[in-house]
Design a protein around this motif. Structure first.
Motif, PDB file in Angstrom:
ATOM      1  N   SER B 133       0.824  -1.214   0.000  1.00 54.41           N
ATOM      2  CA  SER B 133       0.000   0.000   0.000  1.00 54.41           C
ATOM      3  C   SER B 133       0.859   1.266   0.000  1.00 54.41           C
ATOM      4  CB  SER B 133      -0.993  -0.003   1.167  1.00 54.41           C
ATOM      5  OG  SER B 133      -0.408  -0.495   2.325  1.00 54.41           O
ATOM      6  N   GLU B 137       1.766   5.288  -6.413  1.00 55.68           N
ATOM      7  CA  GLU B 137       0.369   5.182  -6.819  1.00 55.68           C
ATOM      8  C   GLU B 137       0.188   4.927  -8.309  1.00 55.68           C
ATOM      9  OE1 GLU B 137      -2.663   7.826  -5.599  1.00 55.68           O
ATOM     10  OE2 GLU B 137      -2.009   7.816  -3.506  1.00 55.68           O
ATOM     11  N   GLY B 142      -2.761   3.170  -5.231  1.00 56.21           N
ATOM     12  CA  GLY B 142      -2.952   3.553  -3.833  1.00 56.21           C
ATOM     13  C   GLY B 142      -4.056   2.778  -3.162  1.00 56.21           C
ATOM     14  N   SER B 143      -4.794   3.464  -2.285  1.00 51.88           N
ATOM     15  CA  SER B 143      -5.826   2.758  -1.528  1.00 51.88           C
ATOM     16  C   SER B 143      -7.064   2.473  -2.391  1.00 51.88           C
ATOM     17  CB  SER B 143      -6.217   3.559  -0.291  1.00 51.88           C
ATOM     18  OG  SER B 143      -6.632   4.836  -0.686  1.00 51.88           O
TER      19      SER B 143
END
Lengths: 290, 316
Positions: B133, B137, B142-143
């Protein structure tokens, strides 16, 4: 830079005391009955939620709620011991069976907490007048100072119990050799139940103190504390209570000093890197034997 | 003569069952299209439980961070396809490759035993989740994760999973019957004794470890294709390990059809509970683990073979 580093070291030591307390509880339980308490973090979370609930109902200071938490968790330890552990000790592979059973208990506890208190993060109003203490140019959060200091006292008491009393001698003996202790006429079940009580008592204390040192508690935090306990225990040596204290300091310092040099979200990785290195060079941990 | 007849019977029993099951799963997409995903996940859990069985049931190493392979398979597949434009089937293969690579990185932990190994493996998986994580990105999204919606073809991924299931079950059948399987069982019972008897403990357990990693990372890759979205929370969710362990244990570890029976019965049950009482799901799962380990440590198949020893040859 230097002052940030010094602050990180101090808060690393303070957190290390809490982590050490959690790890010592786990190590006493593992050492005495070879049971890995996978639900350790969840029991801690339960204590934190009870503190939160007491605060909500009667506006108690979390330090005062510990008066209720300590006997409650000591008793809970006896209950959990007699419910599950004697059965597990008779199974084919007691270590693995207990690992899985306590994993099941951790699922039950965390979902119970989720059902009772909901998924939102909960916190209590800060119970002290000042939020931080300044010494010279350094600022230290008061909550963590109090929690760390309290942990320090409890750890000292525990060390006195283990090394200066007859009971402590019995506990250390049963860690070394269970059969020999039962031959000497000590009731191993009672002693184990007592040790389980001590283990849960320690983690209950840690739960009450965690609510002081961190702003919020969530029903998901249990497993991350279990993981902290695992890392601490493996660093110090599985089954050696003092090793857990050492592991706690290492973990706390690594996490906090790491946070100075790299993104906060990545700082736990340092602890895991330490863990892997430890396994490669000394799998039994710093103070572990054989 | 009688013995001979018996022998013929039990060599035919498993293949017949397998072929019937295969035909059943093969025609499902043409009969009940809306339940395609249901059948897909049924197969997914069978693959996970069967490959987990190779390392825990046969060899006795409990990888509590088993989800790591699944997650890495899913992520590699998604990144290969979305960032590098690799066709999906090859991306899935790439996921398996990276999964095996990961198992080789984790291989030094195999020198630990029992709970020690389980805890360390769990820690490794958690560390991996944090690392993934925190990757840039542009690669991992990313998340939010990565979306594969433009390549979403449920029927294709269904049949890919079916083929994976066939391969996994065949391999674990082969392992169970072969010298290799006997070596693994020896390692489970007593690694030192196995070493003395001339079993190469390090090499055999490494092979089992790689096999278990390979199938679960394939499963992760195909599942990523089927759901068409991945993110760090669901790809490294400990619940995946949990369910794998429970399903395999419920059926019976160390047997071929144990994990299959366990996956079918518990997946159906789990789906019902999940649909009716979503909050109670974890509670029931947890209580089930406790009850299983204390009262039925051998699972359905294990308890049956204990009660009726003659049925043993049908399931091994």
């Amino acid at each position: 830079m230097e002052s940030i580093l010094i602050q990180a070291i101090v808060s690393g030591i303070l957190l290390g005391l809490i982590y050490g307390l959690i790890g010592m509880g786990m190590n006493i339980i593992y050492g005495v009955m070879r049971v890995v308490n996978f639900a350790h973090g969840e029991f801690m979370m339960l204590a934190a939620y009870i503190c939160y609930w007491l605060n909500r109902q009667y506006a108690t200071n979390p330090l005062h709620s510990l008066i209720i938490i300590v006997p409650l968790f000591f008793g809970l330890g006896f209950l959990v011991y007699y419910l599950f552990v004697p059965r597990l000790l008779n199974s084919e592979d007691p270590e693995m069976a207990s690992f899985l059973v306590f994993f099941g208990i951790s699922l039950v506890l965390s979902s119970l907490i989720l059902i009772i208190w909901g998924a939102d993060p909960r916190g209590i109003p800060f119970p002290f007048k000042r939020v931080s203490v300044s010494i010279g140019e350094f600022f230290f959060p008061l909550g963590r100072l109090i929690a760390g200091g309290f942990c320090g006292i409890v750890i000292l008491l525990l060390i006195l119990l283990l090394f200066k009393t007859y009971l402590g001698k019995a506990i250390r003996a049963i860690i070394q050799n269970r059969e020999a202790v039962s031959i000497l006429g000590i009731d191993t079940h009672l002693l184990s139940a007592f040790s389980f009580g001590i283990g849960l008592l320690l983690v209950g204390l840690a739960g009450g103190l965690v609510i002081l040192s961190f702003p919020a508690i969530t029903p998901m935090m249990g497993s991350s504390y279990t993981l902290v306990a695992f890392v601490v225990v493996i660093l110090g040596g599985l089954g050696t209570p003092l090793g857990a204290l050492l592991g706690g300091f290492i973990f706390g310092l690594a996490e906090n000093i790491g946070a100075v040099f790299m993104p906060t979200s990545l700082s736990p990785v340092i602890a895991f890197v330490l863990l892997i290195t430890m396994i490669l060079i000394r799998p039994q941990g710093i103070l572990g034997e054989g | 003569m009688l013995r001979n007849k018996n022998f013929n019977n039990n060599t035919l029993f498993l293949p017949t069952l397998a072929i019937l099951g295969l035909i059943f799963l093969g025609v499902i997409p043409f009969v009940v299209t809306p339940r395609l995903s249901y059948a897909f996940y049924l197969m997914f859990w069978m693959v996970m439980a069967s490959s987990f069985n190779i390392i825990y049931g046969f060899t006795g190493y409990l990888p509590f961070g088993y989800v790591a392979f699944y997650g890495v398979g899913a992520y590699t597949t998604a990144i290969l396809w979305s960032r590098l434009g690799v066709p999906i089937p090859i991306a899935v293969l790439g996921g398996g490759f990276i999964g095996v690579l990961l198992s080789l990185i984790f291989a030094p932990t195999l020198r630990l035993q029992g709970v020690y190994f389980a805890i360390v493996n769990l820690s490794c998986a958690m560390a991996l989740r944090i690392v993934v994580s925190n990757l840039p990105e542009e690669w991992t999204g990313g998340s939010l994760g990565v979306s594969l919606s433009s390549v979403y073809k449920p029927l294709y991924s269904y049949y890919l999973m079916l083929s994976l299931l066939v391969i996994t079950v065949y391999v674990s059948y082969y392992v169970s019957k072969s010298r290799f399987g006997i070596a693994l069982r020896c390692i489970r019972e007593d690694p030192d004794a196995a070493e003395v008897l001339g079993v190469n403990v390090v090499r055999n357990r490494l092979k089992a470890w790689i096999l278990a990693a390979l199938f679960s990372s394939f499963a992760g890759g195909i599942e990523a294709w089927h759901t068409a979205i991945i993110d760090p929370d669901s790809s490294f969710n400990l619940l995946i390990t949990t369910k794998t362990i429970i399903y395999a244990m419920f059926g019976g570890l160390g047997t071929i059809i144990g994990p299959i029976v366990g996956s079918i019965s518990l997946y159906v049950l789990d789906d019902l509970i999940w649909g009716k009482f979503p909050l109670l799901n974890m509670l029931i799962l947890g209580a089930m683990v406790v009850i299983l380990v204390i009262f039925f440590p051998r699972g359905i198949i294990g308890s049956l073979t204990r009660k009726y020893p003659s049925s043993r040859r049908y399931v091994r």
